[in-house]
Design an enzyme around this catalytic site. Sequence first.
Site, mmCIF file in Angstrom:
data_model
loop_
_atom_site.group_PDB
_atom_site.id
_atom_site.type_symbol
_atom_site.label_atom_id
_atom_site.label_comp_id
_atom_site.label_asym_id
_atom_site.label_seq_id
_atom_site.Cartn_x
_atom_site.Cartn_y
_atom_site.Cartn_z
ATOM 1 N N LYS A 264 -4.796 -0.205 10.019
ATOM 2 C CA LYS A 264 -4.150 -0.672 11.416
ATOM 3 C C LYS A 264 -5.424 -0.234 12.345
ATOM 4 O O LYS A 264 -5.707 -0.772 13.432
ATOM 5 C CB LYS A 264 -2.919 0.263 11.568
ATOM 6 C CG LYS A 264 -2.041 -0.104 10.742
ATOM 7 C CD LYS A 264 -0.762 1.034 10.593
ATOM 8 C CE LYS A 264 0.030 0.219 9.577
ATOM 9 N NZ LYS A 264 1.034 1.358 9.058
ATOM 10 N N LYS B 269 -3.927 15.383 2.564
ATOM 11 C CA LYS B 269 -4.687 14.415 3.828
ATOM 12 C C LYS B 269 -5.233 15.057 4.704
ATOM 13 O O LYS B 269 -6.089 14.768 5.341
ATOM 14 C CB LYS B 269 -3.405 13.938 4.669
ATOM 15 C CG LYS B 269 -2.648 12.920 3.886
ATOM 16 C CD LYS B 269 -1.377 12.199 4.727
ATOM 17 C CE LYS B 269 -0.465 11.475 4.007
ATOM 18 N NZ LYS B 269 -0.654 10.158 3.578
ATOM 19 N N HIS C 51 2.643 4.171 -6.292
ATOM 20 C CA HIS C 51 2.023 4.582 -5.006
ATOM 21 C C HIS C 51 1.471 6.030 -4.755
ATOM 22 O O HIS C 51 1.392 6.477 -3.776
ATOM 23 C CB HIS C 51 2.971 4.395 -3.683
ATOM 24 C CG HIS C 51 3.579 3.175 -3.444
ATOM 25 N ND1 HIS C 51 2.993 2.199 -2.428
ATOM 26 C CD2 HIS C 51 4.881 2.459 -4.074
ATOM 27 C CE1 HIS C 51 3.879 1.005 -2.689
ATOM 28 N NE2 HIS C 51 4.646 1.275 -3.232
ATOM 29 N N THR D 67 -2.820 3.022 4.807
ATOM 30 C CA THR D 67 -2.420 1.793 5.569
ATOM 31 C C THR D 67 -2.861 1.928 6.842
ATOM 32 O O THR D 67 -3.297 1.010 7.971
ATOM 33 C CB THR D 67 -0.978 1.188 5.352
ATOM 34 O OG1 THR D 67 -0.093 2.383 5.485
ATOM 35 C CG2 THR D 67 -0.873 0.695 4.141
ATOM 36 N N LYS E 185 -0.638 10.505 10.734
ATOM 37 C CA LYS E 185 -0.182 10.208 9.273
ATOM 38 C C LYS E 185 0.525 11.288 8.896
ATOM 39 O O LYS E 185 0.532 12.437 9.824
ATOM 40 C CB LYS E 185 -1.153 10.074 8.381
ATOM 41 C CG LYS E 185 -2.191 11.184 8.308
ATOM 42 C CD LYS E 185 -3.515 10.866 7.135
ATOM 43 C CE LYS E 185 -4.424 10.023 7.722
ATOM 44 N NZ LYS E 185 -4.396 9.074 6.900
ATOM 45 N N ARG E 186 1.450 11.149 7.957
ATOM 46 C CA ARG E 186 2.355 12.441 7.507
ATOM 47 C C ARG E 186 1.435 13.475 7.359
ATOM 48 O O ARG E 186 0.359 13.532 7.001
ATOM 49 C CB ARG E 186 3.195 12.013 6.202
ATOM 50 C CG ARG E 186 4.244 11.096 6.471
ATOM 51 C CD ARG E 186 5.197 11.728 7.392
ATOM 52 N NE ARG E 186 6.079 12.963 6.908
ATOM 53 C CZ ARG E 186 6.991 12.869 6.109
ATOM 54 N NH1 ARG E 186 7.826 11.775 6.208
ATOM 55 N NH2 ARG E 186 7.868 13.970 5.656
HETATM 56 C C1 26Q Z 1 10.925 11.028 -3.653
HETATM 57 C C2 26Q Z 1 11.821 11.976 -4.318
HETATM 58 C C3 26Q Z 1 12.973 12.451 -3.458
HETATM 59 C C4 26Q Z 1 12.892 12.297 -2.130
HETATM 60 C C5 26Q Z 1 11.807 11.557 -1.646
HETATM 61 C C6 26Q Z 1 10.811 11.034 -2.247
HETATM 62 C C7 26Q Z 1 9.860 10.215 -1.722
HETATM 63 C C8 26Q Z 1 10.188 9.550 -0.598
HETATM 64 C C9 26Q Z 1 9.008 8.756 -0.167
HETATM 65 C C10 26Q Z 1 8.618 10.416 -2.432
HETATM 66 C C11 26Q Z 1 7.482 9.560 -1.613
HETATM 67 C C12 26Q Z 1 7.697 8.839 -0.510
HETATM 68 C C13 26Q Z 1 6.675 8.073 0.053
HETATM 69 C C14 26Q Z 1 5.514 7.814 -0.477
HETATM 70 C C15 26Q Z 1 4.436 7.203 0.320
HETATM 71 O O1 26Q Z 1 4.515 7.153 1.418
HETATM 72 N N1 26Q Z 1 3.301 6.775 -0.245
HETATM 73 C C16 26Q Z 1 2.202 6.196 0.464
HETATM 74 O O2 26Q Z 1 2.320 4.644 0.279
HETATM 75 C C17 26Q Z 1 1.411 3.916 0.896
HETATM 76 C C18 26Q Z 1 1.670 2.624 0.760
HETATM 77 O O3 26Q Z 1 1.174 2.170 -0.542
HETATM 78 C C19 26Q Z 1 0.130 4.440 0.547
HETATM 79 O O4 26Q Z 1 -0.872 3.543 1.375
HETATM 80 C C20 26Q Z 1 -0.139 5.636 0.595
HETATM 81 O O5 26Q Z 1 -1.489 6.224 0.222
HETATM 82 C C21 26Q Z 1 0.851 6.586 -0.170
HETATM 83 O O6 26Q Z 1 0.815 7.991 0.131
#
Ligand code: 26Q
Length: 832
Positions: A675, A569, A372, A671, A563-564
Amino acid sequence: MSDVNAVDFDAKARAASGQATESAFEDAVLSNLICRQARYPDIATQQDWYMALAYSVRDRMLARWAASTKVYAAKDVKVACYLSAEFLIGPQLGNNLLNLDMEAEAREAMRALGHDLDSLLAIEEEPGLGNGGLGRLAACYLDSLATLQIPAIGYGIRYEFGIFDQEIRDGWQVETTDKWLQKGNPWEIVRPDVSFYVSFAGHTESETDADGRLRVRWIPRRQVKGVACDMPMQGYRVDSCNILRLWKSEAVESFDFQDFNAGEYYEAVEEKVVSETLSKVLYPNDEPEAGKRLRLAQQYFFVSCSLQDMLRMMDAKGTSIDQFADLFAAQLNDTHPSVAVAELMRLLIDERLLSWDAAWDITRRTFAYTNHTLLPEALETWGLPLFQSLLPRPLEIIYEINRRFLDDVRRQYPGDDERVKRMSLIDETGDRKVRMANLATVGSHAVNGVAALHSDLLKQTVLRDFAAMFPEHFLNVTNGVTPRRFLMLSNSRLARLLDKTIGDGWRTDLARLDALAAHADDTAFQDAWRAIRRDNKTALAARIRNSTGIDVDPGALFDIQVKRIHEYKRQHLNALYIISLYRRLCRNPDLDTAPRCFIFGGKAAPGYAMAKLIIRLINGIAEVVNNDASLKGRMKVVFYPDFNVKNGHWIYPAADLSEQISTAGKEASGTGNMKFMINGALTIGTLDGANVEIREEAGAENFFLFGLTAQQVDELKRAGYRPAEYAQGNDELRDALDQIAQGRFSRGDKEMFRPLVDNLLQHDPFLVLADFADYVACQDRVSEAWRDARQWTRMSIMNSARSGKFSSDRAIREYCERIWTTHPVRIDLAQS
Ligand code: 26Q
């Protein structure tokens, strides 16, 4: 429909309530209120009624779950297991009523009991068990899996505290703890009987067994018990009901109090506390190193429980271990669960006594990995000392996987030592680390990106060597979102208009929205379309007033970025444009411009200072703009606090313009963009992630494109990007940056935004300044287009009409066919 538990209690319930009920469902709610909640109607609170209603809905789902499980137990049924550290499932009541097709029935029953369904829906706390896109994607996929009647289990962690709640104080983000479980979770079924032990730390010992085989024993220093907590996932208008199985950590209850002296007793209790912290809290992304040990422990914990659970089900089916990969497909949602590769090997070799080769064959056939992110800093690695001390046996297995794998690499690429170093599961360049993406890739038979562009870039960048070695393993599955939650549930009036116009086939086959195109120029249809969108905007305006006190005009163009918050972004690009527009209006108070309402929402990771500063900047701009009477309401800026799934329900259907403005090559898919599109928003965006495909589907004439391409971004950076030159060459940009630097949006404080302005002028890692001019020009085209309401409405309709591809049903079909080889299994409640 008979409610299994309710029947016995009906009479009791009616007697106790002194009411004559009119429907079986009403009976069910009453019996749950009395017999499960231990409340009687006269004193029951809204929360009590919500719980009673939720339990009654749950009972219906459990009947379907039982029917489904019975069928799935057959030897020849393959189950898709979606392993994810996050599931952002959103509020459940409304969605479950929708999928059971019983909203009207429930509304009527609650009305008869003196309660308004919408008020009950509104009090539900959502389980915020995810950060953003990745967690929400997992939830959309569970909805599609059940709807497509695919036997499936979602596996994850039952965090006691999910993503923090966001408040805005003095313009700053303040985090408060998420207390989603405080009032109980009616959707959850705790199963103390489904529990497994997970080992941590300690050391390993080798011995030769009676058959002369080398066996390794892991003598852990500590064990934790994982208990299954299930939530039913009901398919839409089908009887299939799958589960989301989340693991909760508990202390092993092996100690006998009698044997302890006081000191040991307290140690034992302390051990219990430590064990229970494992599933306490979700980590926000972008958190720095601190606390990482617990994060790795969480990952191993849920992965080990899930794999042991799969082996248990295999045993229950009476199938042999060599069938494992025919019974289960396991998808790794990013690298977070990728330690599963080592753990399945361990279970197969150490506990089921398989040979290495047999175990490796099963492992690779079982797993597939979805990537991702391309951001190098987001690729997960774990320092060896940490890994070694927490998971000594899995690390040995990773070493052995690596040894054998690198032998293959050397055979295929003799003398190419650099390649061997790049592909190694262990990064030896600095402090030694385990590279989780390499582990996931080597241990899987399929690796996919989440949008066409992202999958291409993946093969060219982070996984290039692997794509060269295993080209047939790499594929793309463009993300999708569920039209149940994000259209039918949150935009029900539009859904009814669609039913009326093109029939309701689109509800399970979103591609049929295409038939809307024939109505895009029909003025009566356009009017109906606009009326609904106007109502949605009025509803959002009311919520904005409620949560921020800001008055916005539903007639304005709603320009939304939710979004975050992250530099890639580029919420700050949007902010710079807003400042430049504001300055234009200040210079020329009579400027004839379309009224705009800029709405932002999103959380910043607690440790991400720059993201928090961007939130502060947006609120600073809002303060100035919203209080400037000379604008005569032509501009408003809103930061909508605590953006989450629930708030999203109100936001997506009210957007005219969807901001998808990430630096090209950085957003894997997005995503939220989908939406918005499904609900009829137009997109202003770069050629990034799924925007590329959104534009292809919508048609270039229905999409506002700007910005550098991923390749141009790359070239510019290579050539030596000097952001200050862009500021020098653009009066509006220079002025906007000056205004920030001068303290215009920080009540005169010139220091507050210095880190942000300095960073943009000196580094600008995400090319905000390079894209500014084109973004402004594109926004001018948006304003121009908005003037022609009919034309805008036509484009809006065309966006919905062409959004069929972005259904998660399409995405899940692709996973089933191309990766999992799983098939629908029809469930019939009446036959079970
Ligand atoms: C990793 C290590 C330690 C703590 C937290 C994390 C961590 C947690 C969540 C790293 C990344 C995430 C989330 C990532 C994320 O949401 N990525 C998004 O995924 C979506 C679904 O595929 C995509 O549409 C987005 O582009 C992408 O940013």
